[in-house]
Scaffold this motif. Sequence first.
Motif, PDB file in Angstrom:
ATOM      1  N   ASP A 104       0.836  -1.307  -0.034  1.00  0.00           N
ATOM      2  CA  ASP A 104       0.009  -0.067   0.028  1.00  0.00           C
ATOM      3  C   ASP A 104       0.901   1.247  -0.091  1.00  0.00           C
ATOM      4  OD1 ASP A 104      -2.333  -1.714   0.475  1.00  0.00           O
ATOM      5  OD2 ASP A 104      -1.656  -1.633   2.484  1.00  0.00           O
ATOM      6  N   THR A 121       2.885   0.631   3.550  1.00  0.00           N
ATOM      7  CA  THR A 121       2.986  -0.440   4.326  1.00  0.00           C
ATOM      8  C   THR A 121       4.077  -1.330   3.919  1.00  0.00           C
ATOM      9  OG1 THR A 121       0.324  -0.597   4.606  1.00  0.00           O
ATOM     10  CG2 THR A 121       1.674  -2.594   4.856  1.00  0.00           C
ATOM     11  N   GLU A 138       4.053   0.187   9.215  1.00  0.00           N
ATOM     12  CA  GLU A 138       3.473   1.328   8.336  1.00  0.00           C
ATOM     13  C   GLU A 138       4.852   2.342   8.624  1.00  0.00           C
ATOM     14  OE1 GLU A 138      -0.673   2.610   8.263  1.00  0.00           O
ATOM     15  OE2 GLU A 138       0.097   4.546   8.414  1.00  0.00           O
TER      16      GLU A 138
ATOM     17  N   VAL B  16      -8.203  -2.241  14.849  1.00  0.00           N
ATOM     18  CA  VAL B  16      -7.475  -0.972  14.878  1.00  0.00           C
ATOM     19  C   VAL B  16      -6.534  -1.229  13.648  1.00  0.00           C
ATOM     20  CG1 VAL B  16      -6.037   0.812  16.240  1.00  0.00           C
ATOM     21  CG2 VAL B  16      -7.970  -0.502  17.329  1.00  0.00           C
ATOM     22  N   GLN B  17      -6.729  -0.317  12.732  1.00  0.00           N
ATOM     23  CA  GLN B  17      -5.507  -0.547  11.525  1.00  0.00           C
ATOM     24  C   GLN B  17      -4.032  -0.313  12.125  1.00  0.00           C
ATOM     25  OE1 GLN B  17      -6.488   2.189   8.471  1.00  0.00           O
ATOM     26  NE2 GLN B  17      -6.813   0.285   6.875  1.00  0.00           N
ATOM     27  N   LEU B  18      -3.204  -1.299  11.883  1.00  0.00           N
ATOM     28  CA  LEU B  18      -1.774  -1.008  12.335  1.00  0.00           C
ATOM     29  C   LEU B  18      -0.904  -0.662  11.143  1.00  0.00           C
ATOM     30  CD1 LEU B  18       0.581  -1.397  14.258  1.00  0.00           C
ATOM     31  CD2 LEU B  18       0.601  -3.959  13.440  1.00  0.00           C
ATOM     32  N   ALA B  19      -1.370  -1.672   9.989  1.00  0.00           N
ATOM     33  CA  ALA B  19      -0.434  -1.148   8.645  1.00  0.00           C
ATOM     34  C   ALA B  19      -1.423  -1.543   7.417  1.00  0.00           C
ATOM     35  CB  ALA B  19       0.970  -1.705   8.740  1.00  0.00           C
ATOM     36  N   GLY B  20      -1.563  -0.844   6.611  1.00  0.00           N
ATOM     37  CA  GLY B  20      -2.130  -1.115   5.462  1.00  0.00           C
ATOM     38  C   GLY B  20      -3.764  -1.420   5.404  1.00  0.00           C
ATOM     39  N   ARG B  21      -4.154  -2.301   4.884  1.00  0.00           N
ATOM     40  CA  ARG B  21      -5.629  -2.623   5.186  1.00  0.00           C
ATOM     41  C   ARG B  21      -5.832  -3.911   5.924  1.00  0.00           C
ATOM     42  NH1 ARG B  21      -5.357  -2.167  -0.790  1.00  0.00           N
ATOM     43  NH2 ARG B  21      -5.471   0.009  -1.165  1.00  0.00           N
ATOM     44  N   VAL B  23      -3.551  -5.481   8.395  1.00  0.00           N
ATOM     45  CA  VAL B  23      -2.784  -5.755   9.594  1.00  0.00           C
ATOM     46  C   VAL B  23      -3.397  -5.003  10.540  1.00  0.00           C
ATOM     47  CG1 VAL B  23      -0.614  -5.869  10.706  1.00  0.00           C
ATOM     48  CG2 VAL B  23      -0.744  -6.277   8.136  1.00  0.00           C
ATOM     49  N   TYR B  25      -4.696  -4.508  14.820  1.00  0.00           N
ATOM     50  CA  TYR B  25      -4.835  -4.984  16.353  1.00  0.00           C
ATOM     51  C   TYR B  25      -6.220  -5.381  16.529  1.00  0.00           C
ATOM     52  CZ  TYR B  25      -0.440  -2.892  17.775  1.00  0.00           C
ATOM     53  OH  TYR B  25       0.999  -2.516  17.857  1.00  0.00           O
ATOM     54  N   ARG B  96      -8.502   5.290  12.165  1.00  0.00           N
ATOM     55  CA  ARG B  96      -7.681   3.795  12.261  1.00  0.00           C
ATOM     56  C   ARG B  96      -8.744   2.810  12.687  1.00  0.00           C
ATOM     57  NH1 ARG B  96      -2.550   3.143  11.176  1.00  0.00           N
ATOM     58  NH2 ARG B  96      -1.119   4.904  11.091  1.00  0.00           N
TER      59      ARG B  96
END
Lengths: 165, 103
Positions: A104, A121, A138, B16-21, B23, B25, B96
């Motif tokens: 991303d 990402t 990120e 909770v969005q950690l990285a990208g769409r 990944v 928590y 997030r």
Amino acid sequence: MIRNLAIVVAVAAVPWFGWQWFFPSDEARIVAVLERIAEGVSTGAAEGDVGRLARAASLRNEFAPDITVDAGPPFQRIRGREAIIGAAARTSGSVRNLQITFPDVAITVAPGRQSATALVTAEARFDDGGGPGIDARELEFEFTRTDDHWVISAVTLVQALQRLP
Amino acid sequence: MAYRFRVPQRGDVVAVQLAGRSVVYVKRLLGLPGDTVSFVDGLRRNGEPVDEPYVTKRAGWQLDHVTLGDDDYFVVGDNRGMEMAQHEFGTATRGRLIGPRIF
């Protein structure tokens, strides 16, 4: 009728693709830098040290001399182009079959088009001897235009959660 | 996606969005913007102790009261048997929060 229309569309598309090929947008050039970084740091299971070190060294022109990288634990904060290349070589040498991808990417080019940020990402799939693993985080890449070439001036971990004081 | 149709609520189990769409928590949403939260013998929100039957193990967490900002959503995991420093919790921005767990 449809055939003629297809021919007209194809003929019209050729100059557009040609323009994009010879004069890529800033965003496309920044994506290309990220792709070269991913390719340069990734390493196959059978790759030797010489090839790995050569690929890491080939990344030199992608970094500003005073680049800072703070990618979060377990990596330490690194400053300077030579230190980054050394760290990249060590990281790819310490694991087998390291594959880096940036699935991303959101790029914002600043007015004036002399700097840009890319929210990315970063996904790493690896085998460190203890079986396959995956890490995703990120990162914000800061880019600076130098001699009509986009170079990375900073990489910072983006924290999803802010700890309370 | 669910938060496109309703607002976040205290007690929601949220991604909770950690990285990208993809990944994320998974945490429990315990404080909304403007709330004051602290840990003193368990969670206190706006000065009142919060009943949390879903927390089965608690270490003695201590956190002075903090008032959440305009876009601060306080999220904590239900497993609190470890030292506070070892647990990933804190505030996340509205952007997030993907939504509550559906099943």
